[in-house]
Design a protein around this motif. Structure first.
Motif, mmCIF file in Angstrom:
data_model
loop_
_atom_site.group_PDB
_atom_site.id
_atom_site.type_symbol
_atom_site.label_atom_id
_atom_site.label_comp_id
_atom_site.label_asym_id
_atom_site.label_seq_id
_atom_site.Cartn_x
_atom_site.Cartn_y
_atom_site.Cartn_z
ATOM 1 N N LEU A 286 0.955 -1.132 -0.069
ATOM 2 C CA LEU A 286 -0.081 0.082 0.089
ATOM 3 C C LEU A 286 0.757 1.196 -0.130
ATOM 4 O O LEU A 286 1.853 1.200 0.899
ATOM 5 C CB LEU A 286 -0.878 -0.187 1.178
ATOM 6 N N ILE A 287 0.651 2.156 -0.939
ATOM 7 C CA ILE A 287 1.653 3.249 -1.191
ATOM 8 C C ILE A 287 0.897 4.427 -0.567
ATOM 9 O O ILE A 287 -0.072 4.745 -1.463
ATOM 10 C CB ILE A 287 2.256 3.203 -2.658
ATOM 11 N N ALA A 288 1.638 5.253 0.218
ATOM 12 C CA ALA A 288 0.819 6.647 0.559
ATOM 13 C C ALA A 288 1.475 7.666 -0.238
ATOM 14 O O ALA A 288 2.937 7.691 -0.128
ATOM 15 C CB ALA A 288 1.013 6.797 2.111
ATOM 16 N N SER A 289 0.898 8.458 -1.092
ATOM 17 C CA SER A 289 1.633 9.833 -1.489
ATOM 18 C C SER A 289 1.355 10.749 -0.489
ATOM 19 O O SER A 289 0.207 11.498 -0.541
ATOM 20 C CB SER A 289 0.970 10.045 -3.052
ATOM 21 N N ASN A 290 2.528 11.212 -0.070
ATOM 22 C CA ASN A 290 2.512 12.588 0.976
ATOM 23 C C ASN A 290 2.723 13.815 0.474
ATOM 24 O O ASN A 290 3.805 13.787 -0.230
ATOM 25 C CB ASN A 290 3.433 12.156 2.181
ATOM 26 N N SER A 291 1.816 14.873 0.483
ATOM 27 C CA SER A 291 2.086 15.884 -0.226
ATOM 28 C C SER A 291 2.879 17.093 0.371
ATOM 29 O O SER A 291 3.576 17.734 -0.204
ATOM 30 C CB SER A 291 0.941 16.506 -0.699
ATOM 31 N N GLN A 292 2.645 17.155 2.089
ATOM 32 C CA GLN A 292 3.402 18.233 2.754
ATOM 33 C C GLN A 292 3.180 17.901 4.211
ATOM 34 O O GLN A 292 2.130 17.256 4.511
ATOM 35 C CB GLN A 292 3.118 19.426 2.189
ATOM 36 N N SER A 293 4.352 18.164 4.817
ATOM 37 C CA SER A 293 4.245 18.367 6.272
ATOM 38 C C SER A 293 3.527 19.603 6.684
ATOM 39 O O SER A 293 3.203 20.299 5.808
ATOM 40 C CB SER A 293 5.333 17.861 7.036
ATOM 41 N N ASN A 294 3.609 20.111 7.873
ATOM 42 C CA ASN A 294 3.128 21.365 8.189
ATOM 43 C C ASN A 294 4.296 22.402 7.782
ATOM 44 O O ASN A 294 4.173 23.669 7.987
ATOM 45 C CB ASN A 294 3.074 21.313 9.884
ATOM 46 N N SER A 295 5.580 22.079 7.472
ATOM 47 C CA SER A 295 6.501 22.871 7.159
ATOM 48 C C SER A 295 6.996 22.752 5.798
ATOM 49 O O SER A 295 7.620 23.924 5.403
ATOM 50 C CB SER A 295 7.496 22.788 8.246
ATOM 51 N N THR A 296 6.827 21.533 5.214
ATOM 52 C CA THR A 296 7.602 21.605 3.758
ATOM 53 C C THR A 296 6.896 20.543 3.046
ATOM 54 O O THR A 296 6.248 19.584 3.507
ATOM 55 C CB THR A 296 8.942 21.082 4.160
ATOM 56 N N LYS A 297 6.940 20.542 1.863
ATOM 57 C CA LYS A 297 6.668 19.649 0.625
ATOM 58 C C LYS A 297 7.742 18.482 0.348
ATOM 59 O O LYS A 297 7.102 17.586 -0.416
ATOM 60 C CB LYS A 297 6.022 20.328 -0.650
ATOM 61 N N LEU A 298 8.736 18.919 0.943
ATOM 62 C CA LEU A 298 9.670 17.858 0.607
ATOM 63 C C LEU A 298 9.887 16.816 1.577
ATOM 64 O O LEU A 298 10.565 16.556 2.627
ATOM 65 C CB LEU A 298 11.123 18.435 0.672
ATOM 66 N N VAL A 299 8.868 15.955 1.489
ATOM 67 C CA VAL A 299 8.446 14.826 2.561
ATOM 68 C C VAL A 299 8.468 13.527 1.815
ATOM 69 O O VAL A 299 8.137 13.484 0.558
ATOM 70 C CB VAL A 299 7.151 14.995 3.331
ATOM 71 N N ASP A 300 8.960 12.467 2.481
ATOM 72 C CA ASP A 300 9.110 11.193 2.087
ATOM 73 C C ASP A 300 7.449 10.359 1.817
ATOM 74 O O ASP A 300 6.577 10.777 2.610
ATOM 75 C CB ASP A 300 9.875 9.941 2.546
ATOM 76 N N SER A 301 7.243 9.973 0.605
ATOM 77 C CA SER A 301 6.220 9.062 0.382
ATOM 78 C C SER A 301 6.516 7.646 0.969
ATOM 79 O O SER A 301 8.049 7.224 0.931
ATOM 80 C CB SER A 301 5.430 9.036 -0.970
ATOM 81 N N LYS A 302 5.591 6.698 1.350
ATOM 82 C CA LYS A 302 5.939 5.755 1.978
ATOM 83 C C LYS A 302 5.326 4.398 1.426
ATOM 84 O O LYS A 302 3.852 4.369 0.654
ATOM 85 C CB LYS A 302 5.459 5.869 3.276
ATOM 86 N N ILE A 303 5.888 3.156 1.233
ATOM 87 C CA ILE A 303 5.545 2.231 0.689
ATOM 88 C C ILE A 303 5.522 1.020 2.054
ATOM 89 O O ILE A 303 6.375 0.836 2.878
ATOM 90 C CB ILE A 303 6.463 1.403 -0.155
ATOM 91 N N TYR A 304 4.115 0.558 2.130
ATOM 92 C CA TYR A 304 3.580 -0.297 3.228
ATOM 93 C C TYR A 304 3.603 -1.672 2.874
ATOM 94 O O TYR A 304 3.134 -1.781 1.649
ATOM 95 C CB TYR A 304 2.748 0.103 4.206
ATOM 96 N N LYS A 305 4.009 -2.844 3.560
ATOM 97 C CA LYS A 305 3.846 -3.979 3.224
ATOM 98 C C LYS A 305 3.049 -4.892 4.308
ATOM 99 O O LYS A 305 3.155 -4.632 5.385
ATOM 100 C CB LYS A 305 5.099 -4.787 3.297
#
Length: 510
Positions: A286-305
């Protein structure tokens, strides 16, 4: 290249021309870490040098003018291929009320078929029930309120006509799925006019209409993904934003208990815009596309197994304002592409990475440059694979092109001794571009493959009365370049721009 039954025995086949038969070659050695300046690997065939050329990748195929493109939906009706693009904002009229458009494959490319009036359209979902075709389109905002209707349309053999109206609250996403022979349609509501607590609704098909079946609490929700693991049914809901102005919040996994979906897991996300489920063999991701934290858009997206009872983090992918990911299979290989919309300073020319599963993890295999990318879709037509991106906006405007890319196919070996011209020195194809009068075309990407450094690149215009040579600008290095073109004021017409590259040995490519 084909593997025999012995996985350690690699066989190489060759042919004299494109029309001749393939024959097995002997006396072959391969060095895939070889002279990559001349290709992506090298090979020796009976003392003749050869190159592994034509690395499989996606290349630009067609551009389509869009207005804040948010989503693309490819589908097939009556053996015909279609593409629907959800448009969200028209810069020229500064309006969220702009047509979304249906395109039909005409044998060589997509051409416009129908326009549907929408209001910041964010998503569409094609589905079929009892041999009838439907298209659901979500409307988020009309310029004054988020509490506007979304619609399902029905195909009448020539066009989509309005079929059913849904009360929606910042409509964000649709998800169609079938369980135990029954059809369901999920609607993600992003927000009301006052807060981000709009409920998400699952509808069930009954008596020739869609009726509300279950309400699921929302928290600025953005996406719903249905998937099955070992005959058990699940949905994942991505939560983007809360009423407390926070992007850093949980998204949720729900499991079907026979009558309702119930929450079984919370996953910490950062402005999650999308969930993508993926099955590789007996592995479920399951892949989560993360668009931004409270401070930056340079955040990792995550792959979950999936570990048998829950999803656990498997791999982290560096992304820039990721809005979407899309998985697909070509020739038995699994790929995953991310839509990077922006970093903290610009939407322009963002690298959206394509990854390939290597049996243990996902490794990057290509970078595609996009402008405010919001969504990817993959589809096949006549055995050819395509990848389409919804480009939402540059820093200057939302009235830009979205792009369809075509898969080049598998690699081939080409004998160096047969290459006395520029076989290994090439400029990538640039599709035809269109611009309004007195408007520039900027940051068109192209690559120069191989060649001996230094490489000199020049460009010239076929009609200097429309575009002067001085108004053509090329920037870049290391094989990756962009070209920008500014026409002469009040000039219009057709013009060809010729790009020429000359390497240190005097070999040219055009």
């Amino acid at each position: 290249i084909g593997n025999s039954q012995n996985e350690n025995d690699l066989r190489v086949y060759g042919r004299i021309s494109a029309n001749s038969n393939w024959v097995e070659l002997t006396g072959v050695t391969i060095d895939v870490e070889g002279n990559t300046s001349d290709g992506v690997g090298c090979i020796t065939i009976t003392n003749q040098n050869a190159l592994l050329w034509g690395k499989p990748e996606f290349v630009e195929f067609q551009t389509i003018p869009t207005n804040g493109a948010y989503h693309l939906e490819s589908f097939v009706m009556n053996n015909e291929n279609y593409l629907f693009i959800s448009n969200s904002y028209k810069q020229a009229t500064t309006s969220y009320s702009t047509d979304s458009k249906l395109y039909k494959w005409n044998g060589s490319q997509f051409s416009h078929q129908q326009s549907i009036a929408t209001h910041l359209a964010t998503d569409s979902q094609f589905f079929e029930i009892n041999g009838e075709y439907y298209l659901a389109v979500s409307n988020q905002y009309n310029g004054s309120t988020y509490e506007i209707d979304s619609y399902a349309y029905k195909w009448n053999n020539t066009s989509f006509t309005e079929f059913q109206t849904f009360a929606s609250y910042g409509g964000m996403d649709w998800e169609f799925f079938i369980m135990d022979g029954l059809e369901y349609l999920g609607l993600i509501n992003h927000r009301t006019d006052s807060d981000y607590n709009a409920p998400n609704i699952i509808y069930q098909w009954a008596n020739n209409t869609l009726v509300e079946y279950q309400s699921i609490p929302g928290s600025g929700s953005s996406d719903m993904e249905f998937f099955i693991i070992n005959d058990e049914k699940y949905i994942a809901v991505a939560n983007l934003y809360t009423s407390t102005t926070s992007n850093e919040q949980d998204s949720f996994i729900y499991k079907w208990n026979g009558s309702l979906f119930t929450k079984i897991q919370s996953i910490s996300t950062n402005g999650a815009n999308d969930w993508e489920s993926l099955q590789i063999g007996d592995l479920t991701f399951l892949i989560a596309s993360n668009s931004q934290s409270n401070s930056t858009k340079l955040v990792d997206s995550k792959i979950y197994k999936w570990n048998g009872t829950s999803f656990v983090e498997f791999q982290s992918i560096a992304t820039q304002g990721a809005y979407d990911s899309k998985s697909f299979v070509i020739d038995g290989e699994t790929y995953l592409v991310f839509a990077n919309s922006a970093n903290d300073s610009t939407q322009d020319n963002r690298p959206s990475p394509l990854y390939k599963w290597n049996g243990k993890t996902f490794v990057q295999t290509q970078t595609i440059y996009t402008n405010g990318a919001y969504f990817w879709d993959n589809f096949t037509i006549d055995g050819k694979n395509y990848l389409a991106v919804a480009n939402n906006a540059t820093d200057a405007t939302s009235d830009i092109n979205s792009t369809i890319y075509k898969w080049t196919g598998n690699s081939q070996f080409i004998l160096t001794s047969d290459s006395l011209d520029n076989t290994f020195f090439d400029i990538s194809t640039i599709v035809d571009q269109t611009a309004q009068e007195d408007s520039s075309i900027t940051n068109i990407n192209f690559t120069v493959t191989s060649g001996t450094s230094p490489i000199t690149i020049t460009a010239s215009s076929s009609d200097t009365g429309i575009v002067s040579n001085e108004n053509i600008t090329i920037t870049g290095s290391g094989g990756s370049y962009t070209i920008s073109i500014s026409p002469i004021d009040n000039a219009s017409g057709f013009v060809s721009i010729n790009i020429n590259a000359i390497d240190a040995n005097g070999i040219t490519a055009t």
